[in-house]
Design an enzyme around this catalytic site. Structure first.
Site, PDB file in Angstrom:
ATOM      1  CB  VAL A 109      -1.139  -0.171   1.260  1.00  0.00           C
ATOM      2  CG1 VAL A 109      -2.202  -1.195   0.836  1.00  0.00           C
ATOM      3  CG2 VAL A 109      -0.344  -0.160   2.858  1.00  0.00           C
ATOM      4  CG  HIS A 127      -4.141  -5.932  -0.274  1.00  0.00           C
ATOM      5  ND1 HIS A 127      -3.220  -6.346   0.569  1.00  0.00           N
ATOM      6  CD2 HIS A 127      -5.043  -7.054  -0.613  1.00  0.00           C
ATOM      7  CE1 HIS A 127      -3.647  -8.323   0.016  1.00  0.00           C
ATOM      8  NE2 HIS A 127      -4.624  -7.829  -0.381  1.00  0.00           N
ATOM      9  CB  CYS A 156     -16.077  13.586   5.761  1.00  0.00           C
ATOM     10  SG  CYS A 156     -16.555  13.493   3.806  1.00  0.00           S
ATOM     11  CG  ASN A 227       9.623 -14.391  -0.072  1.00  0.00           C
ATOM     12  OD1 ASN A 227       9.905 -13.628   0.103  1.00  0.00           O
ATOM     13  ND2 ASN A 227       8.661 -14.885  -0.792  1.00  0.00           N
TER      14      ASN A 227
END
Length: 264
Positions: A109, A127, A156, A227
Site C-alpha cells: 500500500v 490492497h 470528511c 524471496n
C-alpha cells in the site's frame, strides 16, 4: 544444474510477456516493516491485538481518533518517508526497457512502484493505498495536497457529512477493490506457456491475492519466486525459486535480461 540466476534470466528474457506480483518483502529494503514472517507487525500477542483492532474496520468505527493517530505515526509517516529500493527501480527499468506492457500487481500500500517510475496505469494495488483516503460513513474520497495530512483525525470534506476519515486501503475482513482485483486477474489469466509470472517478497498466505500465481500456473505459465523464504507456491508446476532479496536479485536479473536481449 545451471546457476539459478542465469536460469531465471533466460526464462524472463525469452518470455513472450511477463507480469509481476509483489508483497511486503519487496519493500522491506525500503525500511517498511513486513506484516508476516519471523518479525512481522502482525506476529506475537501484541501484533494480534493491533491487527484485531486497527487492522480491521472495528477500531476505525469505535475509536476513529485513536486509529487515525496510530495510523499517521506508525504507518503513514514511515511509508511516506521511505524511498524506492533497488528492486523497485529494477522493475521500473524492466518495464521501460524490455516489457512496456508489463503489469505489476502489488499487495503493498506504499505506492513505491509508481514512485520508482513504473507506469501507474500498469500498477494494480489490490490492497489499496495509504496515500488515498475516504470517509468511514459514506466512502467519500478525500484528498490532501502534497500528502500533508493532519496529526489528528479530520472530518470528511463533503458538505454535510462530518464523518471521520480512514485510509483507502483494504483492512482485514474487507473485500478487495473491484477494478484493481479484476485487472489483476485479467493480467495473470493472459499468461500462457511462453510467459512468466515473477513473484517477489510475498508470504503466499493472504487470499484472494495469493490465488493469482495459481491462476497463472493453471495456464502453464512459468512461476519464478524471489524471496527470503520459500512459500507454498513451490507446489506449483514450472516453479523456480531464487533465494534472496528484491533489492539484490532484481537488479541482477534485469541486467542479465537486458544483456541477453541486446539492450543497452
Amino acid at each position: 544444474m545451471a546457476d539459478i540466476s542465469a536460469l531465471c534470466a533466460e526464462k524472463v528474457a525469452h518470455a513472450r510477456r511477463i507480469a509481476v506480483f509483489t508483497g511486503a518483502g519487496a519493500s522491506a529494503e525500503s525500511n517498511i516493516s513486513t506484516f508476516r514472517g519471523g518479525r512481522g507487525l502482525w506476529t506475537g500477542i501484541t501484533g494480534a491485538i493491533v491487527l484485531g483492532y486497527f487492522g480491521t474496520p472495528v477500531g476505525w468505527k469505535i475509536s476513529p481518533r485513536i486509529a487515525w493517530t496510530q495510523f499517521v505515526r506508525k504507518f503513514y509517516r514511515p511509508i511516506m518517508q521511505a524511498q524506492p529500493n533497488a528492486g523497485h527501480h529494477a522493475l521500473a527499468d524492466l518495464q521501460r526497457s524490455v516489457f512496456p506492457d508489463m503489469r505489476i500487481i502489488t499487495q503493498n500500500v506504499d505506492s513505491l512502484h509508481q514512485r520508482a517510475g513504473s507506469d501507474p496505469a500498469h500498477v494494480y494495488e489490490v490492497h489499496g493505498s495509504v496515500s488515498k483516503f475516504r470517509c468511514v460513513k459514506n466512502g467519500h474520497v478525500n484528498e490532501f495536497p502534497n500528502a500533508d495530512i493532519p496529526e489528528y483525525s479530520p472530518e470528511c470534506s463533503t458538505d454535510g457529512c462530518y464523518s471521520s476519515l480512514r485510509p483507502d486501503c483494504v483492512l482485514f475482513t474487507e473485500s478487495l477493490p473491484n477494478h484493481s482485483w479484476l485487472s489483476s486477474v485479467d493480467a495473470v489469466s493472459q499468461l500462457g506457456a511462453d510467459d512468466v509470472l515473477l513473484v517477489v517478497g510475498t508470504s503466499a498466505t493472504v487470499y484472494p491475492a495469493a490465488s493469482l500465481p495459481e491462476i497463472a500456473s493453471q495456464n502453464s505459465a512459468e512461476i519464478i519466486e524471489i524471496n527470503l523464504e520459500q512459500t507454498a507456491f513451490s507446489r506449483l508446476p514450472k516453479y523456480t525459486y531464487w533465494h534472496g532479496s528484491a533489492g539484490t536479485n532484481l537488479p541482477q536479473l534485469v541486467r542479465e535480461v537486458k544483456r541477453i536481449r541486446g539492450i543497452e
